[in-house]
Design a protein around this motif. Sequence first.
Motif, PDB file in Angstrom:
ATOM      1  N   ALA A 276     -59.646  36.017 -15.940  1.00 57.08           N
ATOM      2  CA  ALA A 276     -58.435  35.394 -16.487  1.00 57.08           C
ATOM      3  C   ALA A 276     -58.260  35.769 -17.957  1.00 57.08           C
ATOM      4  O   ALA A 276     -59.226  35.835 -18.721  1.00 57.08           O
ATOM      5  CB  ALA A 276     -58.517  33.887 -16.327  1.00 57.08           C
TER       6      ALA A 276
ATOM      7  N   GLN B 225     -58.812  23.337  -7.393  1.00 57.74           N
ATOM      8  CA  GLN B 225     -58.946  24.086  -8.644  1.00 57.74           C
ATOM      9  C   GLN B 225     -57.732  23.870  -9.538  1.00 57.74           C
ATOM     10  O   GLN B 225     -57.859  23.702 -10.754  1.00 57.74           O
ATOM     11  CB  GLN B 225     -59.131  25.570  -8.337  1.00 57.74           C
TER      12      GLN B 225
ATOM     13  N   LYS C 197     -53.704  33.772 -17.399  1.00 64.32           N
ATOM     14  CA  LYS C 197     -54.211  33.624 -16.035  1.00 64.32           C
ATOM     15  C   LYS C 197     -54.700  34.979 -15.521  1.00 64.32           C
ATOM     16  O   LYS C 197     -55.418  35.673 -16.221  1.00 64.32           O
ATOM     17  CB  LYS C 197     -53.147  33.002 -15.139  1.00 64.32           C
TER      18      LYS C 197
ATOM     19  N   ALA D 272     -56.331  30.332 -11.687  1.00 60.60           N
ATOM     20  CA  ALA D 272     -57.343  31.153 -12.384  1.00 60.60           C
ATOM     21  C   ALA D 272     -58.094  30.354 -13.433  1.00 60.60           C
ATOM     22  O   ALA D 272     -58.297  30.807 -14.552  1.00 60.60           O
ATOM     23  CB  ALA D 272     -56.679  32.389 -13.003  1.00 60.60           C
ATOM     24  N   ALA D 273     -58.482  29.136 -13.079  1.00 55.38           N
ATOM     25  CA  ALA D 273     -59.212  28.274 -14.017  1.00 55.38           C
ATOM     26  C   ALA D 273     -60.326  27.565 -13.267  1.00 55.38           C
ATOM     27  O   ALA D 273     -60.280  27.430 -12.041  1.00 55.38           O
ATOM     28  CB  ALA D 273     -58.258  27.248 -14.618  1.00 55.38           C
TER      29      ALA D 273
ATOM     30  N   PRO E  25     -60.664  33.429 -11.864  1.00 56.20           N
ATOM     31  CA  PRO E  25     -61.182  32.862 -13.124  1.00 56.20           C
ATOM     32  C   PRO E  25     -62.116  33.802 -13.879  1.00 56.20           C
ATOM     33  O   PRO E  25     -62.199  33.723 -15.118  1.00 56.20           O
ATOM     34  CB  PRO E  25     -61.940  31.605 -12.646  1.00 56.20           C
TER      35      PRO E  25
END
Length: 943
Positions: free
Chosen positions: A175, A145, A193, A515-516, A172
């Motif tokens: 976020a 990730q 994030k 967090a993506a 995510p």
Amino acid sequence: MAPRRKLIEVSLPLEEINAQSAREKSIRHGHPSTLHLWWARRPLATARAVLFAQLVDDPSNFVEDYRAEAASGGFEDPDAWAEHRVQQERQRLFGLIIRMVDWDNINDEDLFDEVRAEIMRSTNNDPPAILDPFAGGGTIPLEAQRLGLEAHASDLNPVAVLINKALIEIPPKFAGREPVFPRAAGQRNAWPKATGLAEDVRQYGRWIREEAERRVGHVYPQATLTNGAKSTAIAWIWARTVSCPNPACGIEMPLVRSWWLGKKKGKEAYIVPRVIDGRVDYSIGHDPVGGPLGAQQGTVSRTGAICIGCASPVDLAYIRLEGRAKRIGERLVAVVTEGNRARVYLPPDDEQVRAAKTERPSDAPPGEIPDQALGFRVQLYGMKSYADLFTDRQLNVLTTFCDLVIEARERVLADALESGYAGGSRLEDGGEGAAAYADAVATYLGFAVSRMTDYQSSFATWSNHPKNEVVVHVFGRQAIPMVWDFAEANPLTAGNGSFEIMVQAVSRSLERLPAANAGTAVQADAQRASSTLALISTDPPYYDNIGYSDLSDYFYIWLRRALRDVHPTTLSTILVPKAEELVANPFRHGGKDGARDFFEDGFEAVFAGARRTASTAYPITVYYAFKQSESDESGTASTGWETILGSMVRSGWTVTATWPVRSEFSGRMVGNGTNALASSVVLALRPRPEDAPVTDRRGFIAAMRRELGRALRELQQGGIAPVDLPQSAIGPGMGVFSRYAKVIESDGSEMTVRSALARINEVLDELLTEQEGDFDPTSRFAIAWYRGHGYDAGAFGDAENLARARATVVATLERDGILTARAGKVQLHRPAALPAAYDVLADQHTSAWEALHHAIRIQESEGIPAAGVFLHNASQRSDGAVDLDLVKELAYLLFQVAEKNGWTKDAISFNGVATSWFELVEAGRVVESVSPATTLDFGSLDD
């Protein structure tokens, strides 16, 4: 058209990856591993580098393009230009890897934009999704990730699934959102994030801590100091007890491993037990002269105990019987408070004893420990349920914290709705509104409670180390052995083992996650998961090393208590599912043979499923770090990896590359002479062609000798620890074996993986022995003499004959400073016996043997920097410079000799130098005077 070779199949900057992987073990604040404990995690740096190299093209694929480039630019030697460009591009990629594996750069988004762009170029802007079917602690999916890839985590174990959800699935979703706790959002303008979510975890965690103080604070009263003042207790020290079996005594005898509480100089403290009128009284002593010594350190050992009243020996069998009869007691023996820059130790008083005596809660989490389980020994002492691993006070307080997580979720829900969130569906149903957000915050708070149980247990201990007098958590290793004296931490302070510390650890970890790119974590067995179209990178279980499911029940019972309504599907079972767990557990599968068959069949199904859907564009990657060997008529082989490698080969895979990656600190060996793995080996695998050739035993061994010799030097140069060299050599050897459809034995039968592994070990031994020919005469003599005598004395005549066979004599060797010859005996000098005043720059005849031994002496007495300077000076002499590569080779060779002879202390020394080699060389570079390098000048074409 053949698929492009990927970087992992050609070259890696191993030294830098290894250095950062080892360094990562000491990083705590904000590291994802602090989110929740999991066993045998891979370092993030390793996974990050492996995934990148698994996807990115090696520049050697573009040789023809570089030749054309040279021709269009008028360069006269296209081949030289092409080679230059390949090396130039490879170094550029290495530079990216070196920068991205450094933990200090983890938040450098410009750097990771470069990394992601490189991946997109090599994948035609369509990178494959990454799957780890044995996701465990989540290292590989998390790093996928971070690299901008679609990450999928799968594991049968619900604790692992929750960890992966918390790492890649939940952050995510939320976020960039502000926290919902009243007035928290106004603290700052931006919440990148998952920092807003992390802030809410902190704020609602503080509310839980304050509410817990109101509800259960009375069971943790302040301690009364000797001057009558009150002080907050940070820990209570307990001893388990049994009745002395001597009828004339019969006291409640304490079972204590050590009476020492603290050994800080000038502030020593220890427990003083006294038998008064048939009862044991405990006070605190501080005079180091009168402290416990030798056999008085404690009362219990691995063989039994001693009664402090009558000095009768008490067998462990009696203690076990007492335990099964529920007659092992617990006695408070000391109270610890925080003093002025030091701990204050107090004897127990009636108030503290009464406060600890709470009723066992009727709703303590259920769950029975199997009668036999990997890593567990407590059942022998009558501890049958997981709740038995906690005191009654701890059970009461932990259930209170679990209940407060549930209440905190309702507060988050109300505050989220007040903040403007839509209600929405629950987290497990894919929601992203208020209900889902409340579930998310509760998940991380539940992790904080679960983490706390690692300290809030009657199997936590007290460290009396001068620099670290603290409660030590239960899982120092992947097991729960019996503990006699234990430490109970105060969960309501800000100290070790407290809820506040756990919330800090969880929130710090959360706010640093990428967090993506939405990720998924599902509960499924690896056989089903591996059949997807995603590209696999995985770190499978290690045969029978770790009983993940039984161990994780320790945490599962508390996670389920706190989060069952939040994750009803994942936490639906009373305990962790065990029947399908791919671990060779002899207790679960009818013994050793049944466990091996279960493991073997399961892994073959996993890799067969992966083979059916495998892409030809990319290799899969598999980590291994298992070390266990057995011998039979076919030779010595590693049982666990015989099984997993056999599964790969039979499933149609061939090994295209292997890389040793060090994940532990240098020189780590166990004191009894056995060794602990300092490395893993990462295998790159591609589908074996359907028309793969067949060879015979002779052809296999000949090919292996050619290729394993080169691989051996690469392994040594790559920083592999000598202790791990035989295990690491399995990879290159299996690379040869697995490229054939089959290898035919001399009797016409098909060679088994066990036989292949045994042949690999034999060829490795031969190659290591052949390296002796590379050394100078002095070193060749010393190697041969050491092999037969170690550092013990031998007959002068034997030594002289051996020396003459190597074109030297004993008198010369004595002048060279490697041995003494006295009274008809010859004896090699140990490193510690060499003169400290030795000047390598003044010695015109320094052998590799002498250089290695002085390096060991200096490293063990003065440290790595000083030893690095010594080696640098040895390599820079104008009159016969020492070849440092040979010094390193010698360390590997002598380690093998020492290990085979059981010379543990010697083996540790040789292993220590070899595994510190990168640091030694770097230390030498500090004093190196750099001279201009001579390079090809490619003019304006070099951009």
